[in-house]
Design an enzyme around this catalytic site. Structure first.
Site, mmCIF file in Angstrom:
data_model
loop_
_atom_site.group_PDB
_atom_site.id
_atom_site.type_symbol
_atom_site.label_atom_id
_atom_site.label_comp_id
_atom_site.label_asym_id
_atom_site.label_seq_id
_atom_site.Cartn_x
_atom_site.Cartn_y
_atom_site.Cartn_z
ATOM 1 N N MET A 280 -51.836 -17.445 13.623
ATOM 2 C CA MET A 280 -53.223 -17.421 13.590
ATOM 3 C C MET A 280 -53.642 -16.525 14.860
ATOM 4 S SD MET A 280 -53.812 -21.437 13.238
ATOM 5 C CE MET A 280 -52.659 -21.951 14.596
ATOM 6 N N LYS B 27 -59.419 -23.233 3.686
ATOM 7 C CA LYS B 27 -59.278 -23.208 4.993
ATOM 8 C C LYS B 27 -58.627 -21.711 5.354
ATOM 9 C CE LYS B 27 -56.091 -25.550 7.856
ATOM 10 N NZ LYS B 27 -55.319 -26.650 7.948
ATOM 11 N N ASP C 80 -55.531 -25.257 -0.213
ATOM 12 C CA ASP C 80 -56.132 -24.248 0.978
ATOM 13 C C ASP C 80 -55.806 -23.052 0.345
ATOM 14 O OD1 ASP C 80 -56.249 -26.348 2.505
ATOM 15 O OD2 ASP C 80 -54.485 -25.727 3.582
HETATM 16 N N1 SAH Z 1 -48.577 -24.066 7.633
HETATM 17 C C1 SAH Z 1 -48.600 -22.695 7.499
HETATM 18 C C2 SAH Z 1 -49.173 -22.171 8.994
HETATM 19 C C3 SAH Z 1 -50.520 -22.335 8.864
HETATM 20 S S1 SAH Z 1 -51.514 -21.274 10.260
HETATM 21 C C4 SAH Z 1 -46.850 -22.199 7.502
HETATM 22 O O1 SAH Z 1 -46.075 -22.984 7.857
HETATM 23 O O2 SAH Z 1 -46.794 -20.754 7.277
HETATM 24 C C5 SAH Z 1 -51.971 -20.103 9.125
HETATM 25 C C6 SAH Z 1 -51.332 -18.789 9.887
HETATM 26 O O3 SAH Z 1 -50.033 -18.531 9.171
HETATM 27 C C7 SAH Z 1 -52.087 -17.459 9.549
HETATM 28 O O4 SAH Z 1 -53.045 -17.326 10.665
HETATM 29 C C8 SAH Z 1 -50.914 -16.520 9.704
HETATM 30 O O5 SAH Z 1 -50.719 -16.275 11.193
HETATM 31 C C9 SAH Z 1 -49.800 -17.231 9.199
HETATM 32 N N2 SAH Z 1 -49.620 -16.891 7.781
HETATM 33 C C10 SAH Z 1 -49.316 -17.761 6.683
HETATM 34 N N3 SAH Z 1 -48.955 -17.034 5.525
HETATM 35 C C11 SAH Z 1 -48.677 -16.049 6.024
HETATM 36 C C12 SAH Z 1 -48.127 -14.675 5.183
HETATM 37 N N4 SAH Z 1 -47.834 -14.846 4.002
HETATM 38 N N5 SAH Z 1 -47.846 -13.710 6.080
HETATM 39 C C13 SAH Z 1 -47.948 -13.766 7.366
HETATM 40 N N6 SAH Z 1 -48.580 -14.669 7.867
HETATM 41 C C14 SAH Z 1 -48.918 -15.874 7.406
#
Ligand code: SAH
Length: 246
Positions: free
Chosen positions: A170, A56, A34
């Site tokens: 998100m 994604k 992704d």
């Molecule tokens: N599986 C992922 C989350 C997927 S949903 C996890 O466990 O982190 C995607 C959301 O994750 C984004 O919209 C944001 O809110 C958050 N996100 C992912 N990486 C991030 C980062 N490096 N810094 C801040 N928010 C992050």
């Protein structure tokens, strides 16, 4: 038929990859990844490893989920070791459960390799512990993808009034609605909150405010970003360590 590793890539800093993820990435014949998985991780793979991007972003799919499921399955028919690499943890808003279910229904062997979720690690790199003695005894991770004004909302907003720490993933595009909703259900408008963008990476940015002014303060902040609500945010004043260190 091969094996599929549903693998967490961690939040951004590649050193937050687990040793197990590192091993299967080195063994992989194909990596299906992704946008949120740090692309530098792909460089750890062996020569000849194939890469399939199923972009994604913030819950919006360039490839619909059923096509992603089928892509993983088709690759498992062709290759011995398939790594499905997902940002953070595969089971935290990663739809990893759906991918695992699709493989299970087709008798494909799979393993789940948990990853460090952004929900906890981005706050940690911002100097915000999600729990803290005397400040927060619990934390909750909530999808911010759905508008709080949606009539058929599945989110029990009323329950969040007394919550200690709430982390929205998100949710940047719904930030103003989320903040308004939390005030509406009875949270103090002065309740501290933070928006953390690109957490754990060199581009990490953190904006701190209150439920009342956070939307204005965070209006130019880039994605991916998450929202932290609760008194723990104040600890950042003493505990911010990362931004000064890069
Ligand atoms: N599986 C992922 C989350 C997927 S949903 C996890 O466990 O982190 C995607 C959301 O994750 C984004 O919209 C944001 O809110 C958050 N996100 C992912 N990486 C991030 C980062 N490096 N810094 C801040 N928010 C992050």
């Amino acid at each position: 038929m091969g094996i599929v590793y549903l693998t967490g890539a961690g939040p951004g800093d590649i050193e937050l990859l687990t040793l197990k993820a590192y091993r299967v990435i080195q063994e992989a014949d194909v990596i299906i990844y992704d946008r949120l998985a740090n692309p530098e991780i792909l460089e750890m793979s062996k020569d000849g490893c194939e890469f399939v991007y199923v972009g994604k972003e913030d819950g919006r799919h360039i490839m619909p989920q059923d096509e992603i499921n089928e892509t993983i399955y088709q690759n498992a028919l062709k290759h011995d070791v398939v790594v499905r690499l997902k940002g953070g943890d595969p089971f935290v808003f990663g739809r990893g459960g759906e991918e695992a279910g699709y493989l299970h229904a087709r008798d494909v062997k799979f393993e789940v390799i948990p990853g460090i979720t952004s929900a906890i690690s981005a706050p940690a790199y911002a100097g915000i512990p999600v729990t803290h003695r005397g400040v927060a005894v619990s934390f909750r991770v909530v999808t911010g993808h759905e508008s709080p004004n949606k009539k058929t909302s599945q989110i029990p907003w009323e329950n969040y009034k007394t919550d200690d720490t709430i982390i929205f993933l998100m949710g940047l595009h719904n930030l103003s609605k989320i903040a308004k909703k939390l005030i509406e259900i009875g949270k103090d408008k002065e309740c501290p909150c933070a928006v953390i963008s690109k957490g754990t990476t060199k581009e990490q940015k953190v904006v701190v405010g209150t439920l009342e002014d956070i939307t204005q303060k965070a209006k130019d902040i880039p994605t991916p970003a998450l929202i932290v609500v609760g008194k723990v945010v104040e600890l950042r004043e003493q505990l911010a360590w990362f931004e000064g260190s890069i």
